[in-house]
Every structure is written in structure tokens, then in C-alpha cells.
Write a protein that holds these residues in place. Structure first.
Motif: not given
Length: 408
Positions: A259-267
Motif C-alpha cells: 500500500k505504501g509503495v503504491m501511495q508513494d509511486h503514484f502520488g
């Protein structure tokens, strides 16, 4: 909750009385402290929740009833009913044959089956391909399907999020029967990939962020992704489900990390994260959660050692061992027969997959405190026999029947 007809040989008068008393005093299951069995020189602390879960009792009920209702018929199990040697031995002794081993290797070829044979689907479920094979022979799978309802819940949740165009990330052991079945059902509805643990999840994340070249995925995750999986396309929207017997905290950790990866990568933030990440927390099995939480509660009690009872190929049992090992000496045994004497115990190291013998496992002290729990496929009767065996090494202990009467 539905009750099942489980053979009396798997039940324990002592443990049934303890569980009944604890349930009556804590119907909302908020108290995860262990139950004290005070024998005087030996004190046993039993985990609040352990032993047969709903899915296991359901499977055993169906299996033994099937044997009784089909005299003269050939009865087969796809593989082990559950991961408990006693239960599987008892089914074999009643004439049940196994079609495959735990890794899917064929023992009896499907070509030897006939339409009037009975085939039991184990509690772990099975793949859509095997279901189709059986139906092609003319063998109905629905009537003798013992798949755990909580495994089916994972399949259903996968199907729901697949309809919203999410790729399914499955946290599980790739070779485990349940994970193979879950992967089959998930892959029928959406691109799917299995991750073993957080370490492998972190490598998968590098393909999401572009830190790794997409071409490397197919070697790194060989045998763990669905047909026609496109790394560049199918990691844009994801959801995490799990093999129900994994450590709940591990699955949650994997979901939180991705979830954190998706948040950071896609803003993204909490207001729009669902554009890329599906909330799938409701796929964690209640029994797995309860048993693991009960072990955590049990470990708050000062003790000399822990004994975990269960089949050596049981995933949920090995995770209970893992939790206990963090705090104190832990002995993973399949039955009371592994307690060889007051001095010697034979136990399983699930990390190295070997059985070893330890001397002096019981400390020489005035009062010995022992924590005990068991896996979801372990009969309570086996746990009682373990307690009785240990009790026999303390000649000044309170009589066993006297203690049983305290919980009646």
C-alpha cells in the motif's frame, strides 16, 4: 455457529470442559490470557484458543460420514484431509486412499478412477483444473467437498476485487495445497502472483517502481505468476489476499508495505488509494488470528519452556512455533510419543525440516512452568495425552482427575 459430529476419539474431557468454561466467561473473546492447570510442582498454561477450528471439524465430519454412508465404494482423498498424521492415518485405516501427496504428485492416476468412485476434496480446497478432471470422469465434487469456508472466503474476495480490475497478490507458500488452490481460483478471474514473504514482496515492489527491469520478473517469480502475466501492465492496480494459515501479522505487513509503495509511486493518499490498492483485510481467518493472538497472550506468562503440538507439515502450527521461539525454548512435537522420558524429548525443527533430540528439556527446579498450545488440525485428545505424559514425571503432583473435576 454450526456444530459438527467429530469422532469421540479426538475429544478430551479435560480440554472440552476448559474450553466450555472459558467460552461461558468470555463470549466476546476479549480475554486472551492462558488457562492455568496447577498440578503443584508442574504448572501448565494452556493457550486461550487452540486445536480444531471450524474448517477442520467440518472436514472431519464430512469425511467420516462419507465413509459410513458409502460401504463397498472406493473412497479417495485428493491429498491429506488436514495436516495431522493421526486423522489421516485413521482415514486410511478405514479404507480411504490418497490420490496425491501434499505437493501434488500423483499416487493413484486419475485414469484409474470411475464415475461411481467417491473423491473427497480436502479442507485446503483444490484447483479448478482438478475439479474439471474429476467432473469429466463423472465424479461429482460438490457433495464431498470439505473445503474450509474461510478458504472459500478468500476465493470470493479475490473474485470481487478482480471484477474491479485489480491484480491479485497472494501471500502464501507456493507449494502448499491451499495456496495452489487459491492461485487457481484467483488466476481464473485476474492476473495473479504469489509472494512467499515480505522479503520477496520487496523484490516484487521493485518491478512496480521500475527499479528492476521487467524481463527479470519471469525468472525471479517462475512458477508463481498466472499465464500471460504482463509486469508492465498488471502491477498498476493490486490487492493482497492470503493463505489462511500464514502469520496474520506477516500478511498485514505485506499489505501495508505494498500500500505504501503504491501511495508513494503514484502520488496517492488515503482519499484516493483505492484507485490503485484494494482493501482486503477481511480475508484473514478468524481461527488463525485467534490462535496466534492467544499465543501472544500466553507468552506474557513467565515460563520455562513451550510445547506446541501438531503435524510437522502444518503451516498454521509452524507459525505458532515461530511465535513461541522468540521468547523461550520451544519444542514442536506431533504427539506424546515424542516425549521420550523425563530427560529426553524428540522434536521437529521446521526451519531445517529435521527431527532432533534434546536432553534436559525439563528444568530441575521446585516448580516447572510449561506453556502449551496446538495447531488447528490437532485433536484435543492428543494435547491431553501430552499433559498426562508430563504429569507422570512429577510424582508429587495433584491427581489428574482431581484437576479435571475443577473445570467440570
Amino acid at each position: 455457529m454450526k456444530s459438527f459430529d467429530v469422532p469421540v476419539m479426538y475429544r478430551s474431557p479435560l480440554i472440552s470442559a476448559i474450553k466450555k468454561k472459558r467460552k461461558e466467561a468470555d463470549r466476546m473473546k476479549k480475554d486472551f490470557s492462558p488457562t492455568l492447570l496447577d498440578f503443584g510442582p508442574m504448572r501448565i498454561y494452556l493457550a486461550r484458543h487452540f486445536g480444531f477450528c471450524y474448517g477442520v471439524e467440518n472436514a472431519i465430519d464430512i469425511a467420516f460420514r462419507t465413509v459410513d454412508e458409502n460401504p463397498g465404494k472406493r473412497i479417495f482423498l485428493l491429498s491429506e484431509m488436514i495436516h495431522n498424521p493421526q486423522v489421516n492415518y485413521d482415514l486410511r485405516s478405514r479404507g480411504v486412499q490418497f490420490l496425491q501427496d501434499n505437493h501434488g504428485k500423483q499416487i493413484v492416476p486419475f485414469e484409474e478412477l470411475a464415475a461411481d468412485d467417491v473423491v473427497l476434496i480436502p479442507a485446503f480446497g483444490t484447483t479448478l483444473a482438478i475439479e474439471a478432471q474429476l467432473k469429466a470422469i463423472g465424479i461429482p465434487t460438490e457433495k464431498y467437498d470439505t473445503t474450509c469456508p474461510f478458504v472459500e472466503k478468500v476465493w470470493n474476495r479475490s473474485e470481487v476485487i478482480a471484477k474491479s480490475d485489480y491484480t491479485i497478490i497472494i501471500h502464501g507458500k507456493p507449494s502448499h495445497e491451499e495456496t495452489r488452490a487459491t492461485f487457481s481460483h484467483a488466476a481464473a478471474n485476474a492476473p495473479s502472483v504469489v509472494v512467499k514473504d515480505l522479503k520477496q514482496t520487496m523484490e516484487l515492489a521493485k518491478y512496480i517502481t521500475g527499479q528492476k527491469d521487467a524481463a527479470g520478473f519471469y525468472n525471479e517469480f517462475a512458477g508463481q505468476y498466472s499465464e500471460d502475466f504482463d509486469v508492465n501492465q498488471h502491477l498498476q492496480r493490486i490487492g493482497v489476499v492470503n493463505q489462511t494459515t500464514m502469520l496474520a501479522s506477516d500478511t498485514q505487513g505485506i499489505a501495508d508495505y505494498l500500500k505504501g509503495v503504491m501511495q508513494d509511486h503514484f502520488g496517492l493518499d488515503e482519499t484516493n488509494i483505492k484507485e490503485r490498492f484494494a482493501d482486503t483485510r477481511d480475508t484473514l481467518c478468524y481461527a488463525t488470528n485467534d490462535n496466534q493472538t492467544a499465543v501472544t497472550g500466553m507468552l506474557d506468562t513467565p515460563a520455562d519452556l513451550a510445547i506446541v503440538v501438531g503435524g510437522y507439515n502444518s503451516s498454521n502450527t509452524s507459525h505458532l512455533v515461530e511465535l513461541c521461539e522468540e521468547k523461550l525454548p520451544t519444542y514442536y512435537i506431533s504427539s506424546e510419543a515424542k516425549i521420550l522420558s523425563e530427560q529426553t524429548i524428540s522434536h521437529y525443527n521446521f526451519h531445517d525440516k529435521i527431527e532432533s533430540v534434546t536432553e534436559g528439556y525439563l528444568p530441575q527446579k521446585e516448580t516447572v512452568n510449561i506453556l502449551i498450545t496446538s495447531g488447528a488440525s490437532c485433536p484435543d485428545a492428543v494435547v491431553e495425552e501430552v499433559i498426562r505424559k508430563l504429569h507422570g514425571y512429577f510424582p508429587g503432583a495433584k491427581a489428574f482427575d482431581e484437576l479435571v473435576a475443577e473445570f467440570a
